[in-house]
Design a protein around this motif. Structure first.
Motif, PDB file in Angstrom:
ATOM      1  N   GLN A   1     -13.739  11.140  -8.936  1.00 37.77           N
ATOM      2  CA  GLN A   1     -12.392  10.597  -9.113  1.00 37.77           C
ATOM      3  C   GLN A   1     -12.243   9.304  -8.309  1.00 37.77           C
ATOM      4  O   GLN A   1     -12.901   9.119  -7.298  1.00 37.77           O
ATOM      5  CB  GLN A   1     -11.344  11.610  -8.634  1.00 37.77           C
ATOM      6  N   TRP A   2     -11.351   8.440  -8.752  1.00 36.95           N
ATOM      7  CA  TRP A   2     -11.126   7.158  -8.081  1.00 36.95           C
ATOM      8  C   TRP A   2      -9.644   6.963  -7.777  1.00 36.95           C
ATOM      9  O   TRP A   2      -8.782   7.501  -8.470  1.00 36.95           O
ATOM     10  CB  TRP A   2     -11.645   6.011  -8.949  1.00 36.95           C
ATOM     11  N   THR A   3      -9.378   6.177  -6.748  1.00 36.81           N
ATOM     12  CA  THR A   3      -8.023   5.902  -6.276  1.00 36.81           C
ATOM     13  C   THR A   3      -7.813   4.392  -6.188  1.00 36.81           C
ATOM     14  O   THR A   3      -8.690   3.671  -5.706  1.00 36.81           O
ATOM     15  CB  THR A   3      -7.811   6.522  -4.877  1.00 36.81           C
ATOM     16  N   ALA A   4      -6.664   3.918  -6.636  1.00 35.71           N
ATOM     17  CA  ALA A   4      -6.326   2.499  -6.520  1.00 35.71           C
ATOM     18  C   ALA A   4      -5.989   2.172  -5.070  1.00 35.71           C
ATOM     19  O   ALA A   4      -5.451   3.007  -4.339  1.00 35.71           O
ATOM     20  CB  ALA A   4      -5.146   2.162  -7.422  1.00 35.71           C
ATOM     21  N   ILE A   5      -6.312   0.956  -4.666  1.00 31.01           N
ATOM     22  CA  ILE A   5      -6.015   0.489  -3.307  1.00 31.01           C
ATOM     23  C   ILE A   5      -4.921  -0.562  -3.398  1.00 31.01           C
ATOM     24  O   ILE A   5      -4.998  -1.476  -4.218  1.00 31.01           O
ATOM     25  CB  ILE A   5      -7.274  -0.108  -2.646  1.00 31.01           C
ATOM     26  N   SER A   6      -3.922  -0.431  -2.546  1.00 33.29           N
ATOM     27  CA  SER A   6      -2.852  -1.416  -2.470  1.00 33.29           C
ATOM     28  C   SER A   6      -3.181  -2.373  -1.329  1.00 33.29           C
ATOM     29  O   SER A   6      -2.809  -2.149  -0.188  1.00 33.29           O
ATOM     30  CB  SER A   6      -1.515  -0.711  -2.225  1.00 33.29           C
ATOM     31  N   ASP A   7      -3.924  -3.424  -1.644  1.00 32.51           N
ATOM     32  CA  ASP A   7      -4.337  -4.399  -0.636  1.00 32.51           C
ATOM     33  C   ASP A   7      -3.373  -5.572  -0.693  1.00 32.51           C
ATOM     34  O   ASP A   7      -3.508  -6.475  -1.508  1.00 32.51           O
ATOM     35  CB  ASP A   7      -5.774  -4.852  -0.909  1.00 32.51           C
ATOM     36  N   THR A   8      -2.376  -5.533   0.179  1.00 32.17           N
ATOM     37  CA  THR A   8      -1.327  -6.547   0.170  1.00 32.17           C
ATOM     38  C   THR A   8      -1.546  -7.635   1.217  1.00 32.17           C
ATOM     39  O   THR A   8      -0.666  -8.470   1.427  1.00 32.17           O
ATOM     40  CB  THR A   8       0.052  -5.890   0.401  1.00 32.17           C
ATOM     41  N   ARG A   9      -2.711  -7.625   1.849  1.00 34.48           N
ATOM     42  CA  ARG A   9      -2.999  -8.644   2.857  1.00 34.48           C
ATOM     43  C   ARG A   9      -3.085 -10.027   2.208  1.00 34.48           C
ATOM     44  O   ARG A   9      -3.480 -10.164   1.065  1.00 34.48           O
ATOM     45  CB  ARG A   9      -4.351  -8.375   3.544  1.00 34.48           C
ATOM     46  N   VAL A  10      -2.749 -11.048   2.960  1.00 31.33           N
ATOM     47  CA  VAL A  10      -3.043 -12.417   2.531  1.00 31.33           C
ATOM     48  C   VAL A  10      -4.501 -12.588   2.922  1.00 31.33           C
ATOM     49  O   VAL A  10      -4.859 -12.511   4.094  1.00 31.33           O
ATOM     50  CB  VAL A  10      -2.152 -13.438   3.271  1.00 31.33           C
ATOM     51  N   THR A  11      -5.372 -12.779   1.929  1.00 35.88           N
ATOM     52  CA  THR A  11      -6.806 -12.750   2.201  1.00 35.88           C
ATOM     53  C   THR A  11      -7.468 -14.102   2.130  1.00 35.88           C
ATOM     54  O   THR A  11      -6.920 -15.062   1.580  1.00 35.88           O
ATOM     55  CB  THR A  11      -7.522 -11.827   1.200  1.00 35.88           C
TER      56      THR A  11
ATOM     57  N   MET B   1      -6.227   1.217   5.071  1.00 36.02           N
ATOM     58  CA  MET B   1      -6.321   0.937   3.653  1.00 36.02           C
ATOM     59  C   MET B   1      -5.312   1.841   2.941  1.00 36.02           C
ATOM     60  O   MET B   1      -5.436   3.056   2.991  1.00 36.02           O
ATOM     61  CB  MET B   1      -7.752   1.256   3.198  1.00 36.02           C
ATOM     62  N   ALA B   2      -4.333   1.252   2.315  1.00 35.73           N
ATOM     63  CA  ALA B   2      -3.294   2.034   1.646  1.00 35.73           C
ATOM     64  C   ALA B   2      -3.691   2.346   0.209  1.00 35.73           C
ATOM     65  O   ALA B   2      -4.100   1.455  -0.537  1.00 35.73           O
ATOM     66  CB  ALA B   2      -1.978   1.265   1.669  1.00 35.73           C
ATOM     67  N   MET B   3      -3.566   3.603  -0.171  1.00 39.11           N
ATOM     68  CA  MET B   3      -3.877   4.038  -1.533  1.00 39.11           C
ATOM     69  C   MET B   3      -2.601   4.005  -2.368  1.00 39.11           C
ATOM     70  O   MET B   3      -1.516   4.204  -1.851  1.00 39.11           O
ATOM     71  CB  MET B   3      -4.443   5.459  -1.536  1.00 39.11           C
ATOM     72  N   SER B   4      -2.767   3.763  -3.671  1.00 44.23           N
ATOM     73  CA  SER B   4      -1.578   3.666  -4.522  1.00 44.23           C
ATOM     74  C   SER B   4      -1.704   4.468  -5.815  1.00 44.23           C
ATOM     75  O   SER B   4      -1.223   4.039  -6.848  1.00 44.23           O
ATOM     76  CB  SER B   4      -1.281   2.192  -4.828  1.00 44.23           C
ATOM     77  N   GLY B   5      -2.369   5.616  -5.759  1.00 43.93           N
ATOM     78  CA  GLY B   5      -2.453   6.470  -6.941  1.00 43.93           C
ATOM     79  C   GLY B   5      -3.824   6.464  -7.590  1.00 43.93           C
ATOM     80  O   GLY B   5      -4.740   5.776  -7.162  1.00 43.93           O
ATOM     81  N   ALA B   6      -3.935   7.227  -8.650  1.00 46.80           N
ATOM     82  CA  ALA B   6      -5.212   7.384  -9.343  1.00 46.80           C
ATOM     83  C   ALA B   6      -5.615   6.091 -10.044  1.00 46.80           C
ATOM     84  O   ALA B   6      -4.775   5.289 -10.438  1.00 46.80           O
ATOM     85  CB  ALA B   6      -5.110   8.516 -10.363  1.00 46.80           C
ATOM     86  N   ALA B   7      -6.932   5.918 -10.173  1.00 42.97           N
ATOM     87  CA  ALA B   7      -7.490   4.762 -10.887  1.00 42.97           C
ATOM     88  C   ALA B   7      -8.630   5.256 -11.770  1.00 42.97           C
ATOM     89  O   ALA B   7      -9.213   6.312 -11.523  1.00 42.97           O
ATOM     90  CB  ALA B   7      -7.993   3.718  -9.896  1.00 42.97           C
ATOM     91  N   THR B   8      -8.941   4.494 -12.770  1.00 46.80           N
ATOM     92  CA  THR B   8     -10.060   4.818 -13.650  1.00 46.80           C
ATOM     93  C   THR B   8     -11.365   4.479 -12.934  1.00 46.80           C
ATOM     94  O   THR B   8     -11.486   3.397 -12.351  1.00 46.80           O
ATOM     95  CB  THR B   8      -9.973   3.999 -14.953  1.00 46.80           C
ATOM     96  N   ALA B   9     -12.318   5.376 -12.996  1.00 47.25           N
ATOM     97  CA  ALA B   9     -13.640   5.102 -12.425  1.00 47.25           C
ATOM     98  C   ALA B   9     -14.279   3.957 -13.189  1.00 47.25           C
ATOM     99  O   ALA B   9     -14.113   3.843 -14.404  1.00 47.25           O
ATOM    100  CB  ALA B   9     -14.513   6.348 -12.509  1.00 47.25           C
ATOM    101  N   PRO B  10     -15.030   3.096 -12.494  1.00 48.85           N
ATOM    102  CA  PRO B  10     -15.756   2.044 -13.212  1.00 48.85           C
ATOM    103  C   PRO B  10     -16.685   2.666 -14.261  1.00 48.85           C
ATOM    104  O   PRO B  10     -17.243   3.745 -14.049  1.00 48.85           O
ATOM    105  CB  PRO B  10     -16.574   1.361 -12.115  1.00 48.85           C
ATOM    106  N   VAL B  11     -16.860   1.983 -15.384  1.00 50.38           N
ATOM    107  CA  VAL B  11     -17.707   2.491 -16.463  1.00 50.38           C
ATOM    108  C   VAL B  11     -19.114   2.772 -15.948  1.00 50.38           C
ATOM    109  O   VAL B  11     -19.715   3.784 -16.297  1.00 50.38           O
ATOM    110  CB  VAL B  11     -17.731   1.491 -17.647  1.00 50.38           C
ATOM    111  N   GLY B  12     -19.630   1.894 -15.105  1.00 52.78           N
ATOM    112  CA  GLY B  12     -20.960   2.105 -14.540  1.00 52.78           C
ATOM    113  C   GLY B  12     -21.048   3.389 -13.732  1.00 52.78           C
ATOM    114  O   GLY B  12     -22.058   4.096 -13.775  1.00 52.78           O
ATOM    115  N   HIS B  13     -19.987   3.720 -13.017  1.00 52.97           N
ATOM    116  CA  HIS B  13     -19.979   4.957 -12.234  1.00 52.97           C
ATOM    117  C   HIS B  13     -19.878   6.172 -13.147  1.00 52.97           C
ATOM    118  O   HIS B  13     -20.496   7.208 -12.895  1.00 52.97           O
ATOM    119  CB  HIS B  13     -18.851   4.960 -11.205  1.00 52.97           C
ATOM    120  N   GLN B  14     -19.107   6.059 -14.211  1.00 57.45           N
ATOM    121  CA  GLN B  14     -19.007   7.165 -15.166  1.00 57.45           C
ATOM    122  C   GLN B  14     -20.377   7.475 -15.765  1.00 57.45           C
ATOM    123  O   GLN B  14     -20.765   8.639 -15.866  1.00 57.45           O
ATOM    124  CB  GLN B  14     -18.006   6.826 -16.271  1.00 57.45           C
ATOM    125  N   THR B  15     -21.109   6.443 -16.139  1.00 56.22           N
ATOM    126  CA  THR B  15     -22.457   6.635 -16.683  1.00 56.22           C
ATOM    127  C   THR B  15     -23.379   7.206 -15.620  1.00 56.22           C
ATOM    128  O   THR B  15     -24.169   8.125 -15.888  1.00 56.22           O
ATOM    129  CB  THR B  15     -23.017   5.295 -17.217  1.00 56.22           C
TER     130      THR B  15
END
Length: 173
Positions: free
Chosen positions: A156-166, A1-15
């Motif tokens: 903290q959250w991290t963006a995922i670079s999912d480039t697979r054809v799914t 699973m390739a990571m691609s930098g920081a991401a915003t936590a889901p609002v539900g997780h922040q709460t």
């Protein structure tokens, strides 16, 4: 699973973190990848099965009167986040390192947001899910991976670079 930098936590997780600070504090400079022995594998399967059977699927709207609310299941019902939080909690209680148990946001077969638990192992990342009974390698699921908790900090959250054809892309046609 390739990571691609920081991401915003889901609002539900922040709460969730504001209401359960002990579940979101801490972190590590040296995140752990668990050695996946037969015993550990069986433990993952057992926790996934036990939690999936213990919680009745219900939406946050039905349970809490709001569209998105993350919490531990207290009345035997919940949506995907309650399943994930309970699986994570049970595995931590069993001695698994939190840095290897990452809440992950994916797009499901309906292209809707869905939460699963990514478990980082020496044999690759595997997914515990309430929509699929078996524990699978992440790349064998039909989901498009969007973001997950960072390995170094549960808040903290991290963006995922999912480039697979799914499967997600091909089923919609």
């Amino acid at each position: 699973m390739a990571m691609s930098g920081a991401a915003t936590a889901p609002v539900g997780h922040q709460t969730f973190c504001s209401e359960n600070p002990s579940a979101c504090k801490g972190g590590t400079d040296k995140p752990v990848v668990v050695k996946l022995s037969e015993q550990r594998w069986n433990e993952l399967i057992a926790v996934n099965d036990r939690v999936n059977k213990a919680i009745r699927p219900m939406t946050d709207q039905e349970l809490f009167g709001q569209v998105e609310y993350w919490t531990y299941p207290t009345n035997g019902a919940g949506d995907c986040e309650e399943y994930v939080l309970e699986k994570q909690r049970q595995l931590v209680k069993a001695g698994w390192p939190l840095s290897a148990l990452l809440i992950t946001v994916v797009k499901d077969l309906k292209n809707e947001g869905h939460a699963v638990l990514t478990v980082r192992t020496d044999q690759g990342d595997v997914i515990l899910d309430n929509q699929i009974e078996v524990v699978l390698p992440w790349y064998s699921t039909p989901y498009r991976f969007v973001k997950r908790q960072a390995t170094t900090s549960p808040a903290q959250w991290t963006a995922i670079s999912d480039t697979r054809v799914t499967t997600v892309a091909s089923i919609g046609r």
